[in-house]
Design an enzyme around this catalytic site. Structure first.
Site, short mmCIF file in Angstrom:
data_model
loop_
_atom_site.label_atom_id
_atom_site.label_comp_id
_atom_site.label_asym_id
_atom_site.label_seq_id
_atom_site.Cartn_x
_atom_site.Cartn_y
_atom_site.Cartn_z
N HIS A 238 -1.60 -13.06 1.25
CA HIS A 238 -2.75 -13.16 0.96
C HIS A 238 -3.27 -14.05 -0.16
O HIS A 238 -2.58 -14.56 -1.00
CB HIS A 238 -3.42 -11.86 0.97
N PRO B 217 -10.00 -0.33 3.31
CA PRO B 217 -9.84 -0.89 2.10
C PRO B 217 -10.42 -2.43 2.16
O PRO B 217 -10.36 -3.09 3.27
CB PRO B 217 -8.37 -0.98 1.72
N TYR C 116 -5.60 -8.99 14.74
CA TYR C 116 -5.37 -8.02 13.73
C TYR C 116 -6.55 -7.15 13.48
O TYR C 116 -6.18 -5.73 13.56
CB TYR C 116 -5.11 -8.70 12.08
N SER D 112 -8.82 -1.95 7.63
CA SER D 112 -8.86 -3.17 6.95
C SER D 112 -10.41 -3.51 7.01
O SER D 112 -10.89 -3.50 8.05
CB SER D 112 -7.98 -4.17 7.34
N SER D 113 -11.01 -4.20 5.98
CA SER D 113 -12.16 -4.74 6.05
C SER D 113 -12.76 -5.80 7.02
O SER D 113 -13.62 -6.16 7.23
CB SER D 113 -12.80 -4.99 4.59
N CYS D 114 -11.69 -6.30 7.46
CA CYS D 114 -11.68 -7.49 8.53
C CYS D 114 -11.91 -7.02 9.89
O CYS D 114 -12.32 -7.73 10.80
CB CYS D 114 -10.37 -8.11 8.38
N LYS E 18 -6.59 -2.98 14.35
CA LYS E 18 -7.27 -1.86 13.35
C LYS E 18 -8.28 -1.03 14.23
O LYS E 18 -8.48 0.07 13.62
CB LYS E 18 -7.53 -2.76 11.98
N VAL F 108 0.72 -1.20 0.14
CA VAL F 108 -0.03 0.02 -0.13
C VAL F 108 0.88 1.36 0.03
O VAL F 108 0.50 2.07 -0.76
CB VAL F 108 -1.01 0.07 1.22
#
Length: 348
Positions: A213, A197, A170, A141-143, A174, A49
């Site tokens: 990933h 993202p 994680y 992060s979308s997680c 975030k 990124v």
């Protein structure tokens, strides 16, 4: 105000001149072009990124970019980060630094993912506050969203349900970064923002056989299978989960767009608004790579979240849209992978 004992770990109130005087619409829309001569710190400049953000800013005419490598500045070390900010005095900060990895890496080393990401974030954000950074973008992060969030996932879904266990450490880190940005906005009035993202890929990705990933892992796996004339490739899980993928250069465009067009508490989802199954993705990667063998599935391995599609209406309402299609992006990434594999410069 300050409390406690003064030392080099204190975070002081930023000067009043750091507060934004621009008019902001109720939905966070602004038009506030960044000064192309401003000093911009890209934290994590060497990663997937960060390197993309750096390329975009250079292309857009920013002339004073700073981004020391981890060997020069360890963002986990608080004294070092505070000292670097005191000397460098950046005006804008993009926080793209993080320890990242796929399902296996997150599930096997949760303590490292939690501890290191929390330290990176707290150190950078505290130092930015202490030295009155005018504009900051934190990348999450979308997680962060609940495992069974309603699809597509709106930003309001944050903290409304249980996380996916394979990457909850994680995700918690975030979430902490998002909340710290929101806390700074409330307490100090600084126009800091966060973006979430979706799954990213592109040049500069990590192609490690165990720590990468899903998309770079598939590229490497199918390339090696093609080169060795393997008859089959085995992938984790059932192939049924649905995922959304965004080229990292599109994310970099979105980062600059948000810095110049958004100012509100809520994080903003960044994605394409479309998804596909992992099975469909493997077929697409195999086709791009030119692999002709069979594809098998190890159903004893975890699938992860069943679906993770972001609602990107808030971002598109700000006038942004992705430009790079998935097949085109995978083709570009595969070409980059082969080139760097042959030259010995691949990150893995």
């Amino acid at each position: 105000m300050k409390t406690g004992t003064r030392d080099d770990h204190d975070v002081t109130d930023p000067p009043s001149s750091a507060l934004s005087d621009a008019c902001t619409a109720r939905d966070g829309r602004i038009h506030r072009p960044l000064d192309r001569s401003a000093r911009v710190f890209v934290a994590g400049k060497s990663g997937l990124v960060g390197s993309a953000v750096w390329r975009r800013l250079r292309r857009e005419g920013f002339s004073d970019l700073v981004g020391p490598r981890s060997a020069e500045l360890d963002l986990r070390e608080r004294r070092a980060v505070l000292g670097w900010f005191a000397a460098a005095r950046p005006n804008v900060v993009v926080v793209a630094a993080a320890r990242v990895g796929g399902i296996k890496a997150n599930a096997s080393r949760p303590a490292e993912f939690l501890s290191e990401n929390l330290r990176i974030q707290v150190n950078v954000l505290d130092a930015a506050l202490k030295h009155g950074v005018q504009r900051l973008l934190f990348l999450g992060s979308s997680c962060i969203y609940p495992k069974f969030a309603e699809q597509p996932i709106r930003e309001e879904a944050l903290l409304t349900g249980h996380l996916e266990p394979t990457n909850d450490a994680y995700a918690i880190a975030k979430i902490g970064g998002i909340l710290q940005v929101q806390a700074v906005r409330r307490q100090y009035g600084l126009p800091w923002i966060s973006a979430m993202p979706t799954n990213l890929y592109g040049p500069g990705d990590n192609f490690h056989p165990e720590h990468s990933h899903v998309l770079p892992s598939l590229i490497r796996r199918f390339h090696e299978a093609k080169e060795s004339a393997a008859r089959s490739v085995v992938n984790w899980g059932s192939g049924s989960p649905r995922r959304e993928f965004l080229h990292v250069d599109d994310l970099a465009r979105a980062c600059l767009h948000l810095l110049e067009h958004y100012d509100a508490d809520s994080p903003v989802n960044v994605g394409t608004g479309t998804d596909l199954t992992i099975h469909e993705l493997t077929q697409l990667v195999a086709d791009v790579v030119g692999y002709q063998g069979s594809i098998e599935w190890d159903r004893e391995q975890p699938d992860g979240t069943p679906r993770k599609l972001l609602d990107v209406s808030r971002l598109t309402a700000l006038g942004w849209a992705p430009r790079i299609g998935l097949r085109e992006g995978i083709s570009q990434t595969y070409a980059w992978y082969v080139k760097n594999l042959e030259s010995g410069t691949l990150r893995h």
